[in-house]
Design an enzyme around this catalytic site. Structure first.
Site, PDB file in Angstrom:
ATOM      1  N   ILE A  84       0.828  -1.215   0.000  1.00  0.00           N
ATOM      2  CA  ILE A  84       0.000   0.000   0.000  1.00  0.00           C
ATOM      3  C   ILE A  84       0.859   1.261   0.000  1.00  0.00           C
ATOM      4  O   ILE A  84       0.492   2.284  -0.604  1.00  0.00           O
ATOM      5  CB  ILE A  84      -1.020  -0.004   1.171  1.00  0.00           C
ATOM      6  CG1 ILE A  84      -2.135   0.993   0.895  1.00  0.00           C
ATOM      7  CG2 ILE A  84      -0.376   0.281   2.513  1.00  0.00           C
ATOM      8  CD1 ILE A  84      -2.949   0.699  -0.332  1.00  0.00           C
ATOM      9  N   SER A  88      11.835   0.899   6.561  1.00  0.00           N
ATOM     10  CA  SER A  88      11.349  -0.463   6.374  1.00  0.00           C
ATOM     11  C   SER A  88      12.507  -1.410   6.623  1.00  0.00           C
ATOM     12  O   SER A  88      13.627  -1.139   6.188  1.00  0.00           O
ATOM     13  CB  SER A  88      10.814  -0.638   4.941  1.00  0.00           C
ATOM     14  OG  SER A  88       9.635  -1.384   4.911  1.00  0.00           O
ATOM     15  N   LYS A 147      -5.421   1.865   7.905  1.00  0.00           N
ATOM     16  CA  LYS A 147      -6.474   1.053   8.505  1.00  0.00           C
ATOM     17  C   LYS A 147      -5.993  -0.388   8.624  1.00  0.00           C
ATOM     18  O   LYS A 147      -5.211  -0.812   7.778  1.00  0.00           O
ATOM     19  CB  LYS A 147      -7.770   1.128   7.691  1.00  0.00           C
ATOM     20  CG  LYS A 147      -7.602   0.851   6.205  1.00  0.00           C
ATOM     21  CD  LYS A 147      -7.737  -0.468   5.574  1.00  0.00           C
ATOM     22  CE  LYS A 147      -7.821  -1.772   6.121  1.00  0.00           C
ATOM     23  NZ  LYS A 147      -7.649  -2.836   5.084  1.00  0.00           N
ATOM     24  N   ASP A 184      -9.820  -7.784   7.034  1.00  0.00           N
ATOM     25  CA  ASP A 184      -8.894  -6.742   6.524  1.00  0.00           C
ATOM     26  C   ASP A 184      -9.558  -5.978   5.377  1.00  0.00           C
ATOM     27  O   ASP A 184      -9.650  -4.750   5.430  1.00  0.00           O
ATOM     28  CB  ASP A 184      -7.554  -7.358   6.111  1.00  0.00           C
ATOM     29  CG  ASP A 184      -6.648  -6.306   5.495  1.00  0.00           C
ATOM     30  OD1 ASP A 184      -5.989  -5.571   6.248  1.00  0.00           O
ATOM     31  OD2 ASP A 184      -6.644  -6.175   4.256  1.00  0.00           O
TER      32      ASP A 184
HETATM   33  P1  NAP Z   1       2.642  -5.430   3.138  1.00  0.00           P
HETATM   34  O1  NAP Z   1       2.743  -5.415   1.654  1.00  0.00           O
HETATM   35  O2  NAP Z   1       2.895  -6.687   3.881  1.00  0.00           O
HETATM   36  O3  NAP Z   1       3.594  -4.264   3.661  1.00  0.00           O
HETATM   37  C1  NAP Z   1       3.803  -3.995   5.021  1.00  0.00           C
HETATM   38  C2  NAP Z   1       5.254  -3.608   5.197  1.00  0.00           C
HETATM   39  O4  NAP Z   1       5.458  -3.211   6.565  1.00  0.00           O
HETATM   40  C3  NAP Z   1       6.207  -4.751   4.962  1.00  0.00           C
HETATM   41  O5  NAP Z   1       6.686  -4.686   3.637  1.00  0.00           O
HETATM   42  C4  NAP Z   1       7.306  -4.572   6.008  1.00  0.00           C
HETATM   43  O6  NAP Z   1       8.492  -4.102   5.412  1.00  0.00           O
HETATM   44  C5  NAP Z   1       6.822  -3.380   6.827  1.00  0.00           C
HETATM   45  N1  NAP Z   1       7.037  -3.546   8.265  1.00  0.00           N
HETATM   46  C6  NAP Z   1       6.679  -4.597   9.049  1.00  0.00           C
HETATM   47  N2  NAP Z   1       7.054  -4.340  10.319  1.00  0.00           N
HETATM   48  C7  NAP Z   1       7.646  -3.118  10.336  1.00  0.00           C
HETATM   49  C8  NAP Z   1       8.226  -2.323  11.344  1.00  0.00           C
HETATM   50  N3  NAP Z   1       8.266  -2.712  12.622  1.00  0.00           N
HETATM   51  N4  NAP Z   1       8.756  -1.120  10.984  1.00  0.00           N
HETATM   52  C9  NAP Z   1       8.722  -0.701   9.717  1.00  0.00           C
HETATM   53  N5  NAP Z   1       8.173  -1.432   8.706  1.00  0.00           N
HETATM   54  C10 NAP Z   1       7.641  -2.620   9.025  1.00  0.00           C
HETATM   55  O7  NAP Z   1       1.177  -4.950   3.604  1.00  0.00           O
HETATM   56  P2  NAP Z   1       0.208  -3.905   2.881  1.00  0.00           P
HETATM   57  O8  NAP Z   1      -0.702  -4.633   1.979  1.00  0.00           O
HETATM   58  O9  NAP Z   1       0.976  -2.777   2.352  1.00  0.00           O
HETATM   59  O10 NAP Z   1      -0.681  -3.474   4.126  1.00  0.00           O
HETATM   60  C11 NAP Z   1      -0.169  -2.660   5.155  1.00  0.00           C
HETATM   61  C12 NAP Z   1      -1.349  -2.021   5.877  1.00  0.00           C
HETATM   62  O11 NAP Z   1      -2.077  -1.231   4.925  1.00  0.00           O
HETATM   63  C13 NAP Z   1      -2.344  -3.029   6.462  1.00  0.00           C
HETATM   64  O12 NAP Z   1      -2.849  -2.581   7.674  1.00  0.00           O
HETATM   65  C14 NAP Z   1      -3.446  -3.081   5.414  1.00  0.00           C
HETATM   66  O13 NAP Z   1      -4.703  -3.390   5.985  1.00  0.00           O
HETATM   67  C15 NAP Z   1      -3.429  -1.639   4.903  1.00  0.00           C
HETATM   68  N6  NAP Z   1      -3.951  -1.501   3.530  1.00  0.00           N
HETATM   69  C16 NAP Z   1      -3.564  -2.354   2.538  1.00  0.00           C
HETATM   70  C17 NAP Z   1      -4.130  -2.237   1.277  1.00  0.00           C
HETATM   71  C18 NAP Z   1      -3.745  -3.132   0.122  1.00  0.00           C
HETATM   72  O14 NAP Z   1      -4.422  -3.074  -0.930  1.00  0.00           O
HETATM   73  N7  NAP Z   1      -2.703  -3.937   0.215  1.00  0.00           N
HETATM   74  C19 NAP Z   1      -5.074  -1.245   1.016  1.00  0.00           C
HETATM   75  C20 NAP Z   1      -5.378  -0.343   2.027  1.00  0.00           C
HETATM   76  C21 NAP Z   1      -4.815  -0.489   3.286  1.00  0.00           C
HETATM   77  P3  NAP Z   1       9.750  -4.988   4.915  1.00  0.00           P
HETATM   78  O15 NAP Z   1       9.262  -5.639   3.653  1.00  0.00           O
HETATM   79  O16 NAP Z   1      10.792  -3.960   4.686  1.00  0.00           O
HETATM   80  O17 NAP Z   1      10.039  -5.965   6.020  1.00  0.00           O
END
Ligand code: NAP
Length: 308
Positions: free
Chosen positions: A14, A36, A91, A169
């Site tokens: 995201i 990150s 969120k 989610d």
């Molecule tokens: P994601 O692709 O798994 O990305 C999350 C990132 O957070 C990971 O790449 C990880 O980075 C990083 N992370 C984990 N622990 C951390 C820490 N302690 N400090 C700093 N960075 C850390 O997940 P995502 O889909 O982007 O979703 C993230 C959030 O956005 C969730 O709450 C989700 O509900 C929300 N969201 C997602 C979407 C969607 O379409 N995907 C849409 C709206 C909202 P590294 O790779 O560097 O380890």
């Protein structure tokens, strides 16, 4: 006025798809850093592996956008607020309601902005839907949120862990819209959560709510949908049927259908800038409360193991 220096924390799907472009497109902000643990960040912007490192040795920031999984959100937000840094929470705003309440009072004490962002509320059809429904008597609501988890969340292990919410989610996005557009509060009556034998979080949920005027609200959430995907909300009223489809982007009223450009994340960042400039917070936990109630009140059923 100087731009708000912001760091994006958690560079995953995201952050790359939406936050970085929205920040680049808003002159109220300048991207000061990314944080990150594994992602390399973006060219020509300082990158750090942890928020501790940013706060100790990195460039100065006025705000952080926390785009990590929800389970680590509280610790990061508390660390930033301790230094008076404004916080944008993706969120869901936290893994529990109590931690969000603690953050809200911390932000209030230090005079920083805390913004619990609900991106779906900024979908094009949502504001006109809310305005139209304000005048109507609600008779029945049907929410269908069916998508293919393998397409939208490939390899996201955190989403299946406690606090990751599983099918809630995406489902919480529907609840963020419905809590915003319906004129009366509503609450859970019954729910069944289907949980794969090898996972901690649900893959599907069937929920029945009721509003304070007695209108029935049914929600069908399922992550096993292949083929066409559904993100639809149908509201039957005394003046005909309203339908929001494509996650809130397309609004159909008895008078016709309106399509508009996607504006969710630009809308969120415009709101965050306004909140910071006016010294306010915006922390609405209603969607998270309904999800918490589903875990509190719902019946669990074990279903077939899910293999990514
Ligand atoms: P994601 O692709 O798994 O990305 C999350 C990132 O957070 C990971 O790449 C990880 O980075 C990083 N992370 C984990 N622990 C951390 C820490 N302690 N400090 C700093 N960075 C850390 O997940 P995502 O889909 O982007 O979703 C993230 C959030 O956005 C969730 O709450 C989700 O509900 C929300 N969201 C997602 C979407 C969607 O379409 N995907 C849409 C709206 C909202 P590294 O790779 O560097 O380890």
């Amino acid at each position: 006025m100087d731009p708000i220096r912001i760091a994006v924390v958690g560079v995953g799907k995201i952050a790359r798809d939406q936050h970085l472009p929205a920040i680049a497109g808003n002159r109220a902000f300048s991207l000061a850093a990314t944080v990150s643990p594994h992602d390399p960040g973006v060219p020509e912007v300082p990158h750090l592996e942890s928020l501790e490192q940013l706060l100790e040795d990195g460039p100065a920031v006025d705000a952080v956008a926390l785009c990590t999984p929800p389970q680590v959100r509280y610790g990061l937000a508390a660390m930033a607020l301790k230094r008076g840094i404004h916080v944008f929470l993706e969120k869901p705003p936290g893994a529990t309601l109590a931690e969000v309440a603690a953050l809200e009072s911390r932000a209030d004490k230090v005079g920083a902005t805390l913004f619990a962002a609900w991106h779906s509320r900024f979908a094009a059809g949502v504001a006109p839907a809310r305005a139209w429904l304000a005048e109507r008597r609600i008779e029945r609501v049907e929410i269908t949120w069916r998508e293919d988890v393998r397409v939208w969340h490939p390899g996201q292990a955190w989403i299946w862990e406690p606090g990751g919410l599983g099918v809630f989610d995406p489902g919480i996005n529907a609840l963020s819209i419905v809590t915003h557009i319906l004129p009366r509060p509503f609450f859970l009556k019954t729910a069944t959560l289907e949980i794969p034998a090898n996972r901690a979080a649900p893959i599907a949920a069937d929920m029945h709510f009721c509003d304070t005027g007695g209108a029935a609200i049914h929600m069908d959430l399922d992550w096993r949908q292949t083929g066409p995907q559904s993100w639809d909300i149908i509201v039957e009223t005394d003046a005909g049927t309203l339908k929001l489809s494509n996650g809130g982007a397309v609004l159909s009223l008895p008078s016709g259908t309106e399509h508009a450009e996607d504006h969710e994340y630009p809308g969120l960042y415009a709101r965050f800038a306004t909140l910071i400039r006016s010294g306010r917070s915006d922390v609405d936990v209603d969607p998270l409360r309904l999800v918490a109630d589903a875990f509190l009140r719902g019946k669990r059923a074990t279903t077939e193991a899910f293999i990514d």
